[in-house]
Each structure stands twice: as C-alpha cells, then as structure tokens.
Motif scaffolding. Structure first.
Motif, mmCIF file in Angstrom:
data_model
loop_
_atom_site.group_PDB
_atom_site.id
_atom_site.type_symbol
_atom_site.label_atom_id
_atom_site.label_comp_id
_atom_site.label_asym_id
_atom_site.label_seq_id
_atom_site.Cartn_x
_atom_site.Cartn_y
_atom_site.Cartn_z
ATOM 1 N N ARG A 15 0.842 -1.351 0.032
ATOM 2 C CA ARG A 15 0.152 0.057 -0.174
ATOM 3 C C ARG A 15 0.827 1.319 -0.191
ATOM 4 O O ARG A 15 1.984 1.308 0.642
ATOM 5 N N ASP A 16 0.434 2.255 -0.761
ATOM 6 C CA ASP A 16 1.417 3.275 -0.800
ATOM 7 C C ASP A 16 0.945 4.187 0.455
ATOM 8 O O ASP A 16 -0.188 4.825 0.759
ATOM 9 N N PRO A 17 2.157 4.616 1.051
ATOM 10 C CA PRO A 17 1.885 5.502 2.283
ATOM 11 C C PRO A 17 1.561 6.887 2.270
ATOM 12 O O PRO A 17 1.040 7.694 3.063
ATOM 13 N N ALA A 18 1.406 7.387 0.738
ATOM 14 C CA ALA A 18 0.965 8.748 0.594
ATOM 15 C C ALA A 18 -0.421 8.650 0.109
ATOM 16 O O ALA A 18 -1.054 9.699 -0.113
ATOM 17 N N LEU A 19 -1.003 7.465 0.038
ATOM 18 C CA LEU A 19 -2.466 7.646 -0.439
ATOM 19 C C LEU A 19 -3.401 7.348 0.792
ATOM 20 O O LEU A 19 -3.230 6.622 1.625
ATOM 21 N N ALA A 20 -4.590 8.118 0.554
ATOM 22 C CA ALA A 20 -5.624 7.748 1.781
ATOM 23 C C ALA A 20 -6.944 7.756 1.104
ATOM 24 O O ALA A 20 -7.264 8.286 -0.004
ATOM 25 N N ALA A 21 -8.094 7.322 1.863
ATOM 26 C CA ALA A 21 -9.320 7.210 1.497
ATOM 27 C C ALA A 21 -9.855 7.857 2.543
ATOM 28 O O ALA A 21 -9.528 8.106 3.641
ATOM 29 N N ALA A 22 -11.156 8.645 2.420
ATOM 30 C CA ALA A 22 -11.860 9.238 3.385
ATOM 31 C C ALA A 22 -13.421 8.669 3.398
ATOM 32 O O ALA A 22 -13.706 8.155 2.415
ATOM 33 N N TYR A 23 -13.919 8.421 4.752
ATOM 34 C CA TYR A 23 -15.034 8.044 4.933
ATOM 35 C C TYR A 23 -15.827 9.127 5.616
ATOM 36 O O TYR A 23 -15.679 9.454 6.791
ATOM 37 N N ARG A 43 -9.993 16.888 4.057
ATOM 38 C CA ARG A 43 -8.888 17.370 3.163
ATOM 39 C C ARG A 43 -8.040 18.412 3.663
ATOM 40 O O ARG A 43 -6.598 18.127 3.187
ATOM 41 N N LEU A 44 -8.188 19.231 4.577
ATOM 42 C CA LEU A 44 -7.125 19.989 5.345
ATOM 43 C C LEU A 44 -6.157 19.307 6.143
ATOM 44 O O LEU A 44 -5.044 19.308 6.136
ATOM 45 N N TYR A 45 -6.704 18.207 6.983
ATOM 46 C CA TYR A 45 -5.789 17.356 7.568
ATOM 47 C C TYR A 45 -4.871 16.481 6.469
ATOM 48 O O TYR A 45 -3.665 16.395 6.774
ATOM 49 N N ALA A 46 -5.258 15.778 5.293
ATOM 50 C CA ALA A 46 -4.521 15.316 4.447
ATOM 51 C C ALA A 46 -3.652 16.209 3.665
ATOM 52 O O ALA A 46 -2.262 15.923 3.639
ATOM 53 N N LEU A 47 -4.097 17.593 3.593
ATOM 54 C CA LEU A 47 -3.121 18.346 3.065
ATOM 55 C C LEU A 47 -1.723 18.622 3.818
ATOM 56 O O LEU A 47 -0.663 18.763 3.513
ATOM 57 N N HIS A 49 -0.552 16.767 6.211
ATOM 58 C CA HIS A 49 0.179 15.407 6.467
ATOM 59 C C HIS A 49 0.659 14.746 5.311
ATOM 60 O O HIS A 49 0.958 13.816 5.260
ATOM 61 N N ALA A 50 0.641 15.571 4.093
ATOM 62 C CA ALA A 50 1.126 14.873 2.675
ATOM 63 C C ALA A 50 0.447 13.856 2.298
ATOM 64 O O ALA A 50 0.962 12.801 1.980
ATOM 65 N N LEU A 51 -0.903 13.780 2.600
ATOM 66 C CA LEU A 51 -1.584 12.620 1.780
ATOM 67 C C LEU A 51 -2.304 13.180 0.813
ATOM 68 O O LEU A 51 -3.136 14.032 0.759
#
Length: 522
Positions: A15-23, A43-47, A49-51
């Motif tokens: 799994r790519d550590p830079a990729l994420a999904a949102a629920y 989206r702000l959290y992902a930004l 944390h470089a996700l």
C-alpha cells in the motif's frame, strides 16, 4: 523516490503510504456533520500530512446505530480486506462517524478490522493523535461511549416528544389504513390537504391526523364489522366475499384472514390514537410492548365504526378462543408448526384452524411462552424479551416497595410519572434500575447496570435480579459522584470498592431519607 516502509507479502498487499481514503457519514442530526463539512476538515488534514485522497466513501442520511444499510462502509471493508485498496490510511472526521453504538466495542472493531488489513485510521477533527498510545486509547474509548450515550439520550427525548404528540391526537408514522386517510394540518389546526401514500410533511410545525376516507371504503369497513358481529361470519368468509366483489386492501392486494382481523381489532376505526404497540429503539430488536406501555389518546379522530360495534367484535374474538380448552389451542398451534415449520404472529392470524395470535398472548401470557409449551424455539434468541417483560412487571412493584419504606420512616418521596425518578425530601433524585441476570455458557452470572446519565440522578439503586427476573437478590446503592462510566458490570462476587455499596434490603435507603430534628444552638 519515497522509500516504502514495508514490503509486499502473501498476506499483506503493498500500500502506498502517501495515499488515503476518506469515509464520511451523515444521518440527520446536525449541519456540522454534513458530508461537505466533514470533507473540508478531512482534506485540510490530508494536506497538512502530505496525504493524497484517492477515494471517498459516503453514507449520506444513514443512521450510525448499526451497520445495516451503510453500503459505503461495507464497500470500504471489502476493499481493504480483499487487498484491492492501495491506500494506507483511512481518514474519518471523528470517532462518532463509525457509529453511535450502544456497545462501544462495535465501533472499536471497525478500526481493528482496518488495522489488521494494514490500513491505519486517523480522526481528523479529534484533539488526540491516534497513535496507539495508552492516552489515545483511553480517549477513544470515552468518545465511543459518549457517542452511544448521545443516541440513547436523543432516543429518550424523541420518544417523549412523540408520546406528547400522540396524546394531543396527532398521528405518528404508519399508513392510514383502509377506510382512513392522513390529513395535514398546520400549527393553527387548519387543513392543508390530504397526504397521499408515500408522501410526508415538509414543515416541522405541521401535524398529521386521521380522517374518514372515501365513502365506499367507509361502507366496506362498516360492513366488515356487521358481517362479523351481526351475521356471524368468520374473517376468512369476509375476506372471500370482499375478493369476490373485487375489493382490494389499501395496499391494493387481495384480502386475507389476517388483514380482515387487523381491521376488526384496530382502535383507530373508533377514533382512538394508539402508539408504541411495538418498539424498535436504537435500531435494536423489534419487540411487542405490553398494553400498559402503549401511548394513547381516546376519541382523537372522527370514528367510522361505532363504539358498541367495536366492543362487540372484541368480545367475540376473545370469547371464541376462551371457549376452547388450553390443550386444544396448543394442539392446533402445534399442528400449524408441524405443517409450516415455523411460527409467527402473522402466520397464526392467517391460519383458519387456530385462534388469533392475540388470543394466545392473552391466554398464555405471550407468544414466546406459548411457543415453549409446544416445544418450538424460534431461530433467533428471543429469551431476552421474556426477561424484559418480567422486568417491566417487577419495576412498579419495587418502586412501590421503595416509596413505602421511605414513607414508613417519615421521609417524603415523589415519583416523576414521566422519568420514574424518585425525589427524596425534595433534595435527592434517585433512579431505580433493574438489572437482568445474564448466565454465560460457563454458568457464571453477570449483571449490567446502565446509569440514566441523561436524567442526572444523585443516587442509582441497582437491583440485581435473580435468574428468571421474578425476585430481587440484593441492592447496590450507587452515588453519582463515585460512578464515572455510563455502564457498570457486576459479577456474583465483586471487589471491595463495589461491595461497600451492596445491601440485602432497601432499609439503608430508608435510613438515608429519615428526617432528624436538631435543636438550635444557643
């Protein structure tokens, strides 16, 4: 190039550590939980944390009380556990988005499922880091319990509000039924027209009442009662006659013995507004309530059947079954079971050879008790229904016993008719909680105390019931200042810090409420 921190194995996909999904999940509770607002925070959290969010799973308008109906969450689990998902992180707004379960372990299990598949879960609006530390685990546990408690408190408030509307004569949910119609009225009581099947009110202050339907349907309902009472026709004969004349039910289906029987026993045809015959609180098991728990308002609507005719029909229904000996009733029910392989209230009502399901309930106490007498065990475990029924019978008895002891020593006690809280000497609020005895597979006994946190009692009397819920074993008098969780589990033998609250009788509570007179100091 970013170096991966784990390698592909047969059991664990890369799994790519830079990729994420949102629920995201929204029921109907608050605008702050809209899916758009959740996604903005995620989206702000992902930004920060470089996700990179590569997929969004959305359950809009779905209750968080159970997994059923939440297709997006089911798909998330399928993707993660099957290895199809390439993301390494799932971003969730807060802990309550998994669900507001009464059992906090259910919410925890969802996170565990993701972690076991190699995907971490991060909560974007929480004030703690989900890093597996003892502090974060404790906070998560508290948050899960708070989420469940929110649903329980909301359920109590909604039930109280719905009960009040029923008592005022307003209809709460359900179809109108053959011969009746739902009419929408505004806050002043003025009619706003008829609600057709499948339509609902759109303004919160509007209300719904039942009114007589088309004249031809009213005539059919009245004829059903006359045929049953005056002509002595059975429900099956009446159904056959209606079908032969091309008359369909309100659902546009042929009449059956059961649908005719429902017309004959429903009080809405004499204008009574009755609610809470069945309950499905917190999306748990659907259960039939005792008549004492029904919420009603008599003469709330315009009747289409006379009171005299309705009462005569009820007497016929009860009399025809009471004439039949117990053994004959059971023999017929057992024959139906052997023929069909299962039993239910609707199946019994449809069977011509058996009395109605209500007759069995009145004769033997409940359908479950009746089933046990013929050796039938439902595929699902409904024993808790019997236990809860017994607890409902015992609660007013123990409540009366408690108030009598307090009065006997000169104390004052008032019972709130809505919450059942006892108010002692106008100083203390006391909650009486009956705890069902659970027996494990190993034969050990356990009791679960559920505190009424929404009512804020000063003292909770937890009554440990004996197996069968017919008598009390002992009493735990638990002050709120010493109780810090919404639940408490008791065993047969407990630690000393709990045993100090245990008493074999309620005399201690009576002593606490005893008035003492002091002479004024000089």
């Amino acid at each position: 190039m970013r170096k991966r921190n784990y390698a592909q194995t047969a059991d664990q996909p890369v799994r790519d550590p830079a990729l994420a999904a949102a629920y995201v999940r929204m029921s109907t509770e608050h605008q702050q939980y809209s899916t758009e607002n959740q996604l903005d925070t995620i989206r702000l959290y992902a930004l920060t944390h470089a996700l990179e969010i590569v997929q969004v799973y959305t359950d809009a308008g779905k209750s968080g009380l159970r997994l059923k109906g939440r297709d997006a969450l089911k798909q998330l689990f399928d993707d993660v556990e099957s290895g199809q998902a390439m993301y390494s992180t799932i971003l969730v707004y807060d802990v309550s988005r998994w669900g507001r379960f009464q059992d906090p372990d259910v919410s925890a299990s969802y996170e565990v499922r993701c972690r076991q598949a190699g995907v971490s879960v991060q909560y974007c609006a929480e004030q703690f880091q989900n890093d597996g530390s003892p502090v974060s685990n404790i906070i998560k546990s508290v948050k899960r319990m708070m989420a469940g408690e929110y649903s329980r408190e909301l359920s109590v408030k909604v039930f109280a509000g719905q009960s009040r509307l029923i008592e005022l004569g307003y209809r709460q949910g359900g179809t109108a039924g053959f011969g009746l119609r739902r009419q929408l009225i505004d806050a002043t009581g003025s009619s706003k027209g008829e609600l057709t099947r499948g339509t609902h009110k759109s303004i919160q202050t509007d209300r719904v009442i039942l009114v007589p339907g088309p004249r031809e349907e009213i005539h059919v309902v009245q004829q059903i009662y006359r045929d049953f009472v005056e002509e002595g026709r059975s429900e099956r004969e009446i159904a056959d006659r209606l079908n032969a004349n091309g008359v369909l039910t309100d659902l546009e289906r042929p009449w059956t013995r059961g649908t005719v029987h429902q017309v004959l026993i429903n009080e809405k045809y004499i204008g009574n507004n009755v609610w809470n015959r069945y309950s499905f609180k917190l999306k748990q098991q659907r259960m039939r309530n005792e008549p004492a728990q029904w919420v009603r308002s008599d003469a709330a609507f315009q009747p289409i059947v006379s009171q005299l005719l309705f009462v005569a029909a009820q007497e016929i229904i009860q009399t025809r079954s009471y004439r039949m000996p117990d053994q004959e009733m059971l023999r017929r029910l057992k024959g139906l079971y052997e023929q069909r392989g299962y039993l239910s209230g609707l199946l019994i009502d449809e069977a011509e050879t058996c009395p109605s399901s209500s007759a069995y309930q009145n004769r033997f106490g409940s359908l479950l008790r009746t089933y046990s007498l013929i050796g039938y065990t439902p595929s699902r475990d409904y024993q808790y229904l019997e236990a809860n029924r017994q607890l409902r019978l015992m609660h007013p008895r123990l409540l009366n016993e408690t108030t009598e002891k307090i009065h006997a020593v000169g104390g004052q006690v008032v019972v709130d008719p809505t919450t059942q809280l006892l108010r002692l000497n106008d100083e203390l609020a006391v909650s009486l909680v009956l705890c069902r005895c659970h027996i494990s597979g190993a034969g050990t006994k356990r009791w679960k105390v559920r505190f009424d946190l929404g009512l804020n009692p000063d003292i909770t009397i937890a009554v440990r019931m004996a197996p069968g819920e017919e008598m009390a074993l002992d009493y735990y008098i638990l002050p709120a200042v010493d109780m810090h969780t919404p639940h408490l589990r008791l065993a047969e033998n407990n630690q000393s810090n709990l045993e100090i609250y245990r008493f074999s009788t309620l005399d201690m509570l009576a002593d606490l409420s005893r008035r003492s007179h002091y002479r004024r100091a000089a």
